[in-house]
Design a protein around this motif. Structure first.
Motif, PDB file in Angstrom:
ATOM      1  N   MET A 194       0.842  -1.192   0.000  1.00  0.00           N
ATOM      2  CA  MET A 194       0.000   0.000   0.000  1.00  0.00           C
ATOM      3  C   MET A 194       0.876   1.240   0.000  1.00  0.00           C
ATOM      4  O   MET A 194       1.801   1.356   0.800  1.00  0.00           O
ATOM      5  CB  MET A 194      -0.895   0.007   1.239  1.00  0.00           C
ATOM      6  CG  MET A 194      -1.794   1.223   1.293  1.00  0.00           C
ATOM      7  SD  MET A 194      -2.914   1.220   2.706  1.00  0.00           S
ATOM      8  CE  MET A 194      -1.865   1.923   3.964  1.00  0.00           C
ATOM      9  N   ILE A 195       0.598   2.153  -0.906  1.00  0.00           N
ATOM     10  CA  ILE A 195       1.308   3.433  -0.940  1.00  0.00           C
ATOM     11  C   ILE A 195       0.281   4.537  -0.656  1.00  0.00           C
ATOM     12  O   ILE A 195      -0.761   4.589  -1.299  1.00  0.00           O
ATOM     13  CB  ILE A 195       1.959   3.694  -2.322  1.00  0.00           C
ATOM     14  CG1 ILE A 195       2.812   2.511  -2.781  1.00  0.00           C
ATOM     15  CG2 ILE A 195       2.746   5.002  -2.301  1.00  0.00           C
ATOM     16  CD1 ILE A 195       4.162   2.395  -2.140  1.00  0.00           C
ATOM     17  N   PHE A 196       0.620   5.382   0.294  1.00  0.00           N
ATOM     18  CA  PHE A 196      -0.266   6.510   0.605  1.00  0.00           C
ATOM     19  C   PHE A 196      -0.105   7.624  -0.417  1.00  0.00           C
ATOM     20  O   PHE A 196       1.011   7.930  -0.829  1.00  0.00           O
ATOM     21  CB  PHE A 196       0.097   7.115   1.968  1.00  0.00           C
ATOM     22  CG  PHE A 196      -0.478   6.381   3.146  1.00  0.00           C
ATOM     23  CD1 PHE A 196      -1.812   6.549   3.481  1.00  0.00           C
ATOM     24  CD2 PHE A 196       0.324   5.562   3.923  1.00  0.00           C
ATOM     25  CE1 PHE A 196      -2.340   5.887   4.586  1.00  0.00           C
ATOM     26  CE2 PHE A 196      -0.196   4.904   5.022  1.00  0.00           C
ATOM     27  CZ  PHE A 196      -1.535   5.067   5.349  1.00  0.00           C
TER      28      PHE A 196
ATOM     29  N   LEU B  78      11.981   8.690   4.031  1.00  0.00           N
ATOM     30  CA  LEU B  78      11.992   7.318   3.509  1.00  0.00           C
ATOM     31  C   LEU B  78      12.801   6.388   4.418  1.00  0.00           C
ATOM     32  O   LEU B  78      12.405   5.244   4.677  1.00  0.00           O
ATOM     33  CB  LEU B  78      12.588   7.301   2.093  1.00  0.00           C
ATOM     34  CG  LEU B  78      12.553   5.931   1.436  1.00  0.00           C
ATOM     35  CD1 LEU B  78      11.181   5.649   0.865  1.00  0.00           C
ATOM     36  CD2 LEU B  78      13.598   5.817   0.342  1.00  0.00           C
ATOM     37  N   MET B  79      13.932   6.884   4.925  1.00  0.00           N
ATOM     38  CA  MET B  79      14.777   6.066   5.800  1.00  0.00           C
ATOM     39  C   MET B  79      14.047   5.727   7.095  1.00  0.00           C
ATOM     40  O   MET B  79      14.032   4.581   7.535  1.00  0.00           O
ATOM     41  CB  MET B  79      16.091   6.807   6.090  1.00  0.00           C
ATOM     42  CG  MET B  79      16.974   6.961   4.847  1.00  0.00           C
ATOM     43  SD  MET B  79      18.458   7.925   5.133  1.00  0.00           S
ATOM     44  CE  MET B  79      19.413   6.756   6.129  1.00  0.00           C
TER      45      MET B  79
ATOM     46  N   LEU C 176      10.570   1.481  -0.667  1.00  0.00           N
ATOM     47  CA  LEU C 176       9.454   2.382  -0.952  1.00  0.00           C
ATOM     48  C   LEU C 176       8.879   2.872   0.373  1.00  0.00           C
ATOM     49  O   LEU C 176       9.151   2.300   1.426  1.00  0.00           O
ATOM     50  CB  LEU C 176       8.346   1.661  -1.729  1.00  0.00           C
ATOM     51  CG  LEU C 176       8.698   0.997  -3.057  1.00  0.00           C
ATOM     52  CD1 LEU C 176       7.440   0.382  -3.670  1.00  0.00           C
ATOM     53  CD2 LEU C 176       9.322   1.983  -4.019  1.00  0.00           C
ATOM     54  N   HIS C 177       8.046   3.890   0.297  1.00  0.00           N
ATOM     55  CA  HIS C 177       7.387   4.356   1.510  1.00  0.00           C
ATOM     56  C   HIS C 177       6.368   3.337   2.010  1.00  0.00           C
ATOM     57  O   HIS C 177       5.791   2.579   1.227  1.00  0.00           O
ATOM     58  CB  HIS C 177       6.693   5.692   1.254  1.00  0.00           C
ATOM     59  CG  HIS C 177       7.629   6.845   1.361  1.00  0.00           C
ATOM     60  ND1 HIS C 177       8.053   7.346   2.562  1.00  0.00           N
ATOM     61  CD2 HIS C 177       8.256   7.578   0.405  1.00  0.00           C
ATOM     62  CE1 HIS C 177       8.880   8.353   2.350  1.00  0.00           C
ATOM     63  NE2 HIS C 177       9.030   8.517   1.057  1.00  0.00           N
ATOM     64  N   LYS C 178       6.168   3.327   3.340  1.00  0.00           N
ATOM     65  CA  LYS C 178       5.223   2.383   3.938  1.00  0.00           C
ATOM     66  C   LYS C 178       4.101   3.081   4.692  1.00  0.00           C
ATOM     67  O   LYS C 178       2.937   2.722   4.565  1.00  0.00           O
ATOM     68  CB  LYS C 178       5.966   1.476   4.927  1.00  0.00           C
ATOM     69  CG  LYS C 178       6.922   0.527   4.227  1.00  0.00           C
ATOM     70  CD  LYS C 178       7.706  -0.296   5.232  1.00  0.00           C
ATOM     71  CE  LYS C 178       8.543  -1.338   4.511  1.00  0.00           C
ATOM     72  NZ  LYS C 178       9.580  -1.881   5.397  1.00  0.00           N
ATOM     73  N   ASN C 179       4.472   4.035   5.526  1.00  0.00           N
ATOM     74  CA  ASN C 179       3.478   4.645   6.423  1.00  0.00           C
ATOM     75  C   ASN C 179       3.141   6.091   6.120  1.00  0.00           C
ATOM     76  O   ASN C 179       2.228   6.650   6.717  1.00  0.00           O
ATOM     77  CB  ASN C 179       3.972   4.566   7.875  1.00  0.00           C
ATOM     78  CG  ASN C 179       4.216   3.148   8.308  1.00  0.00           C
ATOM     79  OD1 ASN C 179       3.297   2.348   8.337  1.00  0.00           O
ATOM     80  ND2 ASN C 179       5.461   2.818   8.595  1.00  0.00           N
ATOM     81  N   VAL C 180       3.935   6.697   5.252  1.00  0.00           N
ATOM     82  CA  VAL C 180       3.646   8.085   4.861  1.00  0.00           C
ATOM     83  C   VAL C 180       3.730   8.180   3.345  1.00  0.00           C
ATOM     84  O   VAL C 180       4.345   7.329   2.695  1.00  0.00           O
ATOM     85  CB  VAL C 180       4.623   9.107   5.509  1.00  0.00           C
ATOM     86  CG1 VAL C 180       4.509   9.090   7.018  1.00  0.00           C
ATOM     87  CG2 VAL C 180       6.059   8.873   5.056  1.00  0.00           C
ATOM     88  N   PRO C 181       3.111   9.196   2.776  1.00  0.00           N
ATOM     89  CA  PRO C 181       3.162   9.320   1.316  1.00  0.00           C
ATOM     90  C   PRO C 181       4.559   9.694   0.819  1.00  0.00           C
ATOM     91  O   PRO C 181       5.302  10.352   1.542  1.00  0.00           O
ATOM     92  CB  PRO C 181       2.201  10.490   1.029  1.00  0.00           C
ATOM     93  CG  PRO C 181       1.498  10.812   2.294  1.00  0.00           C
ATOM     94  CD  PRO C 181       2.310  10.265   3.407  1.00  0.00           C
ATOM     95  N   PRO C 182       4.886   9.301  -0.424  1.00  0.00           N
ATOM     96  CA  PRO C 182       6.151   9.747  -1.013  1.00  0.00           C
ATOM     97  C   PRO C 182       6.140  11.249  -1.315  1.00  0.00           C
ATOM     98  O   PRO C 182       7.184  11.867  -1.423  1.00  0.00           O
ATOM     99  CB  PRO C 182       6.255   8.936  -2.312  1.00  0.00           C
ATOM    100  CG  PRO C 182       4.883   8.441  -2.612  1.00  0.00           C
ATOM    101  CD  PRO C 182       4.158   8.365  -1.303  1.00  0.00           C
TER     102      PRO C 182
END
Ligand code: ZN
Ligand code: FE
Length: 649
Positions: free
Chosen positions: A276-278, A393-394, A625-631
């Protein structure tokens, strides 16, 4: 619970009606509103906007009984004692209340009227998604001509007759957070083209409040549901405000008397290879904390950027990200930001030791952070925009303190340390520092901000870089979309550096290519050109265009020349362009030999993400890739909160 809704049938079946059936504010201990009604902590009824409703005997006995499904459900209420719904004409005349108000609203929707509907975190504008005339009427009233509208369906089965969902997308749509999920719309359904013009995607969601359930089941057709706000202003949440601001957008207003304390927009997500990507992390997710891989030594307030603003407070190893605050272009959106921060600080009784903002001197949030730091006598740190994306991202990937990655930070715009507009960056990034390894070669944005709205200006600029004045004799879509004399003026502006700032933006490169390919000359919403290009992406096309790396820059000329000379069909050219960007990421990744991280608004492009992942698998390179916040910039605050730990001495 004597109320049953059968998912397998399309009937809205009420098996046994008791007092709670068809009550639009029903909830249990595990559901119902929370953040939107909280005034202060702890989360007790007296600290919420439900405090004005006194529970009746029956509700109270449920609330007090540990065996009851509504044990300590703070918003517990019923027909007798709780909030109610009211239908008004847009001139404030009361039409009806309670269930009859909903029945009548349904009648009006079926007649093609537009309804303002008060939900959990704010108002929506609602209309029949299968009625072209109505959807166009809504677009004209909202002056929102192309930006896609989200559509709510009464259940999954109905949704699937309008859109193609993968198993994972089904899980997302059904998840209790009920986000808007971006999926592929089916061809030739009854949903009219003007709901999401020129693109193949559709933002879909399922009912997430009892009021939605009742309304959608009674109306029995998909409904456009779009945030009710004036352009660039926050979503409307109060009844009084709704009459003032929404009456000329809608014919009727269906509201209720449970106040919304904290406005909270719908969340938006999409899936890439079952991740899932926000796009927007808000209702259902915010302000639930995100855990960091290490502990902070200070209380940090991070204010985000300028668009899609989300702020955060952080202490220990916890980051509480705010709901989506949005773009801060207008005074009222800026006031909303200030209010929301104040509420957050009060809610958590939080005293920051340091405030972190973007480096951009003109962002409202940068200025705000500066004033706040003076007022509170605390430090103000500023972090470069793309490095912030990398840090975000990190942290989002739980990387430990000593990790280093190749952060590919691609977006529309961000203030660079050389004061140019960055946006096509390859950074070697650790928590302590970053090195700008490579960037897209600078080119000019003719007319600055104006070029952001007009992809054809960006295309022209790239052509001027390659062909100089000879560009004016070329027969290409961006030139053909301008009058000859206008193109000449733009050339002079370009040549003489008149209001033509330098940028390395990949977001704008997408714009330029969309213009060159003749699919998009001007845009009316952010990210439009990328969405339109995605529509033409063809997975079976494996070709690439050429690119070259020259010391610390990536030359865009070969790509542009290849596109101009390629006589293939549109979908082939679009696919080759996107494939080229994916290949560029992997090639640089191989050169640097570090894990690759993809961040920035460009990485909301599903085709690009999928291609990059596909190539990385072949090359056995790790991609984060991002997990919990949007890119996008909605994820900046997470990057900002970790910065002081490594940079504040
Ligand atoms: Zn009651
Ligand atoms: Fe950005």
């Amino acid at each position: 619970m004597k109320f049953q809704y059968k998912e397998e049938s399309s009937d809205f079946t009420i098996l046994l009606i008791d007092l709670k059936a068809l009550y639009p504010f029903i909830n249990c201990t595990n559901c119902g509103p929370r953040f939107s009604i909280i005034k202060s902590l702890p989360y007790d009824r007296k600290n919420t906007t439900m405090s004005k409703f006194l529970m009746c005997e029956e509700c109270k006995s449920e609330y007090e009984n540990p065996l009851d499904r509504r044990f300590h459900a703070q918003p517990n209420a019923c027909h007798k004692c709780g909030p109610d719904v009211f239908l008004y004409k847009n001139n404030k005349t009361l039409v009806d209340k309670s269930i009859n108000a909903i029945y009548k609203a349904v009648e009006f929707i079926n007649k093609g009227e537009i309804l303002a509907l008060k939900g959990i975190g704010g108002f929506h504008l609602v209309c029949d998604a299968t009625n072209e005339e109505t959807v166009i009427k809504l677009r004209e009233k909202k002056k929102r001509f192309e930006k896609p509208f989200a559509v709510m369906f009464k259940d999954l089965q109905t949704l699937e007759s309008f859109a193609n969902l993968t198993d994972f997308e089904r899980v997302l749509a059904l998840s209790p957070e009920r986000p808007i999920v971006l999926v592929e719309k089916k061809e030739n359904t009854k949903i009219v083209e003007s709901v999401a013009p020129h693109i193949k995607k559709l933002g879909v969601f399922l009912p997430y409040s009892p009021l939605h359930y009742i309304l959608l089941n009674l109306v029995d057709k998909p409904l456009v549901m779009t945030s009710a706000n004036l352009s660039d202003e926050p979503i409307v949440k109060d009844n009084k405000e709704a009459f003032e601001k929404l009456s000329h957008f809608c014919d009727y207003i269906l509201l209720h008397d449970r106040d919304i304390e904290n406005r909270v927009d719908d969340s938006v997500v999409f899936s890439v290879e079952n991740r899932m990507i926000f796009v927007r992390r808000s209702r259902g997710y915010a302000p639930l904390p995100i855990k960091l891989p290490f502990k902070l030594d200070k209380n940090v307030l991070a204010v985000g950027g300028h668009q899609k603003v989300v702020f955060a407070i952080a202490f220990d190893d916890k980051v509480f990200l705010s709901q989506h605050i949005g773009d801060l272009e207008t005074i009222s959106s800026q006031e909303n930001f200030t209010d929301a921060v104040k509420k957050f600080l009060k809610l958590y009784d939080f005293k920051p030791d340091v405030v972190v903002s973007d480096l951009h001197p003109k962002y409202f949030t940068t200025q705000w952070a500066k004033d706040f730091s003076v007022e509170k006598g605390i430090r103000h740190l500023k972090v470069q925009h793309h490095y912030t994306h990398a840090l975000s991202l990190m942290a989002d990937n739980n990387l430990d303190k000593n990790m280093e990655i190749l952060a590919v930070c691609w977006d529309g715009t961000g203030f660079g340390i050389d004061e140019k507009i960055w946006g096509g960056e390859f950074l070697i990034s650790s928590y302590k520092d970053f090195k700008r390894m490579l960037h897209l070669d600078y080119y000019k944005l003719i007319g600055g901000e104006k070029a952001v709205k007009e992809p054809r200006r960006v295309a022209l600029s790239l052509l001027f870089h390659i062909f100089g004045e000879n560009t004016l004799n070329l027969n290409l879509p961006p030139l053909n979309s301008f009058k000859e004399e206008d193109a000449e003026i733009l050339f002079k502006m370009w040549k003489n550096d008149i209001n033509s700032p330098y940028t390395s933006s990949v977001g704008r490169l997408f714009d330029a290519v969309a213009s060159l390919l003749g699919v998009c000359q001007t845009i009316s919403y952010e990210g439009q050109s990328g969405m339109i290009l995605e529509r033409y992406y063809n997975k079976s096309e494996k070709g690439f265009y050429s690119f070259s790396i020259d010391k610390d820059t990536i030359d865009f000329k070969p790509v542009i020349l290849d596109i101009i000379n390629d006589k293939s069909d549109l979908d082939i050219k679009v696919s080759r362009f996107i494939n080229t960007l994916a290949k560029l990421i992997i090639e640089v990744g191989k050169l640097i030999g570090l894990p690759i991280g993809l961040t920035g608004g460009v990485f909301q492009n599903k085709a690009l993400l999928e291609k990059a992942l596909e190539l990385s698998e072949k090359e056995k390179i790790k991609i984060l890739l991002h997990k919990n916040v949007p890119p996008n910039d909605g994820g900046l605050a997470l990057g900002q909160v970790v910065y002081p730990l490594f940079n504040l001495f």
